[in-house]
Scaffold this active site. Structure first.
Site, PDB file in Angstrom:
ATOM      1  N   LYS A 163      30.846  48.282-118.551  1.00  0.00           N
ATOM      2  CA  LYS A 163      30.674  47.182-119.509  1.00  0.00           C
ATOM      3  C   LYS A 163      31.617  46.032-119.221  1.00  0.00           C
ATOM      4  O   LYS A 163      31.276  44.879-119.465  1.00  0.00           O
ATOM      5  CB  LYS A 163      30.847  47.686-120.951  1.00  0.00           C
ATOM      6  CG  LYS A 163      29.715  48.600-121.401  1.00  0.00           C
ATOM      7  CD  LYS A 163      29.508  48.584-122.906  1.00  0.00           C
ATOM      8  CE  LYS A 163      28.222  49.338-123.262  1.00  0.00           C
ATOM      9  NZ  LYS A 163      27.896  49.328-124.671  1.00  0.00           N
ATOM     10  N   LYS A 188      17.764  51.462-116.818  1.00  0.00           N
ATOM     11  CA  LYS A 188      17.259  51.926-118.104  1.00  0.00           C
ATOM     12  C   LYS A 188      16.971  50.734-119.002  1.00  0.00           C
ATOM     13  O   LYS A 188      17.595  49.671-118.858  1.00  0.00           O
ATOM     14  CB  LYS A 188      18.244  52.895-118.762  1.00  0.00           C
ATOM     15  CG  LYS A 188      19.506  52.275-119.340  1.00  0.00           C
ATOM     16  CD  LYS A 188      20.174  53.234-120.345  1.00  0.00           C
ATOM     17  CE  LYS A 188      21.105  52.428-121.252  1.00  0.00           C
ATOM     18  NZ  LYS A 188      21.528  53.109-122.455  1.00  0.00           N
ATOM     19  N   LYS A 228      19.466  47.170-124.521  1.00  0.00           N
ATOM     20  CA  LYS A 228      19.596  45.991-125.381  1.00  0.00           C
ATOM     21  C   LYS A 228      20.332  44.886-124.655  1.00  0.00           C
ATOM     22  O   LYS A 228      20.011  43.725-124.780  1.00  0.00           O
ATOM     23  CB  LYS A 228      20.374  46.341-126.661  1.00  0.00           C
ATOM     24  CG  LYS A 228      19.670  47.322-127.572  1.00  0.00           C
ATOM     25  CD  LYS A 228      20.305  47.347-128.948  1.00  0.00           C
ATOM     26  CE  LYS A 228      21.600  48.129-129.005  1.00  0.00           C
ATOM     27  NZ  LYS A 228      21.465  49.562-129.210  1.00  0.00           N
TER      28      LYS A 228
HETATM   29  P1  ATP Z   1      23.484  48.598-124.881  1.00  0.00           P
HETATM   30  O1  ATP Z   1      22.644  48.046-123.772  1.00  0.00           O
HETATM   31  O2  ATP Z   1      24.008  47.547-125.830  1.00  0.00           O
HETATM   32  O3  ATP Z   1      24.490  49.632-124.455  1.00  0.00           O
HETATM   33  P2  ATP Z   1      21.436  50.438-125.402  1.00  0.00           P
HETATM   34  O4  ATP Z   1      20.095  49.815-125.510  1.00  0.00           O
HETATM   35  O5  ATP Z   1      21.814  51.085-124.113  1.00  0.00           O
HETATM   36  O6  ATP Z   1      22.486  49.362-125.814  1.00  0.00           O
HETATM   37  P3  ATP Z   1      22.862  52.219-127.160  1.00  0.00           P
HETATM   38  O7  ATP Z   1      23.212  51.572-128.471  1.00  0.00           O
HETATM   39  O8  ATP Z   1      23.909  52.359-126.124  1.00  0.00           O
HETATM   40  O9  ATP Z   1      21.557  51.480-126.556  1.00  0.00           O
HETATM   41  O10 ATP Z   1      22.264  53.640-127.403  1.00  0.00           O
HETATM   42  C1  ATP Z   1      21.806  54.107-128.638  1.00  0.00           C
HETATM   43  C2  ATP Z   1      21.092  55.415-128.424  1.00  0.00           C
HETATM   44  O11 ATP Z   1      19.847  55.182-127.736  1.00  0.00           O
HETATM   45  C3  ATP Z   1      21.874  56.401-127.556  1.00  0.00           C
HETATM   46  O12 ATP Z   1      21.776  57.686-128.151  1.00  0.00           O
HETATM   47  C4  ATP Z   1      21.189  56.366-126.212  1.00  0.00           C
HETATM   48  O13 ATP Z   1      21.273  57.606-125.535  1.00  0.00           O
HETATM   49  C5  ATP Z   1      19.742  55.996-126.570  1.00  0.00           C
HETATM   50  N1  ATP Z   1      19.101  55.171-125.511  1.00  0.00           N
HETATM   51  C6  ATP Z   1      19.478  53.924-125.142  1.00  0.00           C
HETATM   52  N2  ATP Z   1      18.684  53.433-124.167  1.00  0.00           N
HETATM   53  C7  ATP Z   1      17.771  54.402-123.901  1.00  0.00           C
HETATM   54  C8  ATP Z   1      16.663  54.505-122.991  1.00  0.00           C
HETATM   55  N3  ATP Z   1      16.346  53.513-122.171  1.00  0.00           N
HETATM   56  N4  ATP Z   1      15.927  55.637-122.983  1.00  0.00           N
HETATM   57  C9  ATP Z   1      16.239  56.655-123.826  1.00  0.00           C
HETATM   58  N5  ATP Z   1      17.262  56.626-124.699  1.00  0.00           N
HETATM   59  C10 ATP Z   1      18.027  55.524-124.764  1.00  0.00           C
HETATM   60  N1  LTN Z   2      29.032  55.072-128.020  1.00  0.00           N
HETATM   61  C1  LTN Z   2      27.716  55.368-128.550  1.00  0.00           C
HETATM   62  C2  LTN Z   2      27.587  55.011-129.997  1.00  0.00           C
HETATM   63  C3  LTN Z   2      28.520  55.834-130.825  1.00  0.00           C
HETATM   64  C4  LTN Z   2      28.409  57.225-131.085  1.00  0.00           C
HETATM   65  C5  LTN Z   2      29.512  57.538-131.924  1.00  0.00           C
HETATM   66  C6  LTN Z   2      27.523  58.220-130.675  1.00  0.00           C
HETATM   67  C7  LTN Z   2      29.623  55.392-131.489  1.00  0.00           C
HETATM   68  N2  LTN Z   2      30.223  56.422-132.157  1.00  0.00           N
HETATM   69  C8  LTN Z   2      29.738  58.852-132.344  1.00  0.00           C
HETATM   70  C9  LTN Z   2      27.754  59.527-131.119  1.00  0.00           C
HETATM   71  C10 LTN Z   2      28.853  59.833-131.936  1.00  0.00           C
HETATM   72  C11 LTN Z   2      26.692  54.551-127.715  1.00  0.00           C
HETATM   73  O1  LTN Z   2      27.040  53.518-127.212  1.00  0.00           O
HETATM   74  N3  LTN Z   2      25.468  55.021-127.645  1.00  0.00           N
END
Ligand code: ATP
Ligand code: LTN
Length: 329
Positions: free
Chosen positions: A109, A192, A195
């Site tokens: 990040k 993947k 967001k």
């Molecule tokens: P960022 O890009 O801001 O890190 P993100 O879209 O990767 O956001 P997170 O908030 O990190 O999403 O993840 C929230 C939950 O969604 C987590 O439990 C993660 O494992 C799941 N997740 C995120 N992206 C995917 C994906 N492409 N496929 C399946 N599960 C996902």
């Molecule tokens: N770091 C996780 C979000 C997250 C989380 C937690 C998940 C913050 N605190 C505690 C499980 C338990 C993410 O970015 N998906």
């Protein structure tokens, strides 16, 4: 069972929905579940205050709309329960600098802005995550594979604290979600769906309007051989679409391959688009309804926070005592 999700976008995407939300809903049938919108985590990278406020409500509304039941799950906003930040401080004082430096998500990040520009909060974020988990005597943490290292840190910190100060925390086991669809970017199936990293064309949002969902699916990257068949290496785009179809329709990929043998990508994509639109429509409608009554949504979150506080308060009281802080009153 405890998990968290960041309010960092105006909608969750279909990867979040399939990889997290839908699993969380299923788990409330069999476990005591606590789910948190982690706004303290969100501010580890700069956020506009008005965006954060709106996105926190949108995130919570989507959790309820996806099926989290406030009578069966505790759903709350992290900053409403001050013990998260308090315990994170105590845990940060037993975390080694080198240990924190090994967290790969920070490296990933912070690579965007350069480690110099990244905040100290982004660096210590896994310690806050450990605090989230340990406050609730959590046994299991449903997360994707990318969170494994943070869970290991959480276990190490719990064991270290217990060893140094006496039995205080439940040491959580990992619960890496089994068989969860990992959804990739529609335009670049090598990354993947994310967001923060995906371009709008690569993402399907839970709250997206149906016309836009259809267009994005029709334009999703495939390949030139024209066969609807899963092959992670040679056909990552088509494989991703099959995975989305399979997860939403509850039909095994092999059966879809048979069904669409010789059909061509156009027909397959058109039918997939309808499956996605139909699956997301009720979630979108319920989210809009919840957001239309902010007072009620805030009340639901206040109730969730009170329940969370009733669990976190006694845990942190144990910590205060063990560490040697004087009672506050
Ligand atoms: P960022 O890009 O801001 O890190 P993100 O879209 O990767 O956001 P997170 O908030 O990190 O999403 O993840 C929230 C939950 O969604 C987590 O439990 C993660 O494992 C799941 N997740 C995120 N992206 C995917 C994906 N492409 N496929 C399946 N599960 C996902
Ligand atoms: N770091 C996780 C979000 C997250 C989380 C937690 C998940 C913050 N605190 C505690 C499980 C338990 C993410 O970015 N998906």
């Amino acid at each position: 069972m405890f998990s968290g999700i960041q309010p960092t976008a105006d909608s969750f995407h279909i990867g979040n929905y399939l990889g997290a939300l839908r699993q969380w809903v299923a788990l409330q049938e069999t476990h005591d579940t606590v789910y948190c919108v982690v706004d303290l985590h969100a501010i580890t990278v700069p956020q506009q205050p008005a965006d954060l406020r709106r996105r926190t409500r949108v995130a919570a509304a989507q959790l309820f709309a996806a099926g989290l039941d406030p009578d069966r799950s505790i759903v709350f906003v992290q900053s409403h329960v001050p013990e998260h930040a308090e315990l994170a401080w105590v845990l940060s004082c037993i975390t080694g600098f080198g240990e924190a430096s090994r967290m790969v998500q920070f490296k990933d990040k912070s690579a965007k802005s350069g480690a110099e520009a990244a905040s100290v909060g982004l660096f210590t974020y896994p310690i806050l995550q450990a605090a989230d988990i340990l406050l609730y005597d959590t046994d299991q943490v449903p997360v994707g594979e990318d969170q494994r290292q943070h869970l290991e840190l959480t276990r190490d910190l719990a064991q270290r604290f217990n060893h140094r100060f006496g039995q205080t925390f439940v040491v959580p086991g990992p619960y890496i979600l089994p068989d969860v669809a990992k959804i990739t970017d529609l335009q670049d199936p090598s990354i993947k769906m994310s967001k923060s990293a995906s371009a709008p064309q690569g993402i399907i949002d839970v709250l997206e309007d149906p016309g836009s969902v259809r267009r994005k699916i029709m334009r999703a990257v495939t390949d030139t051989d024209g066969e609807v068949r899963a092959d992670e290496e040679a056909k990552p785009g088509v494989t991703n679409l099959l995975r989305i179809y399979s997860a939403l329709a509850g039909v095994p990929v092999a059966e879809l391959e048979t069904r669409y043998a010789g059909a061509g990508y156009g027909t397959f994509k058109k039918e997939l688009a309808e499956i996605v639109v139909d699956a997301l429509a009720p979630v979108r409608e319920r989210t809009e309804k919840l957001l239309a009554n902010e007072t009620e949504l805030d009340r639901m979150l206040a109730t969730g926070a009170a329940k969370a506080h009733a669990l976190a308060g006694p845990t942190f009281a144990r910590v205060r005592d063990k560490v040697g802080f004087l009672p506050a009153s």
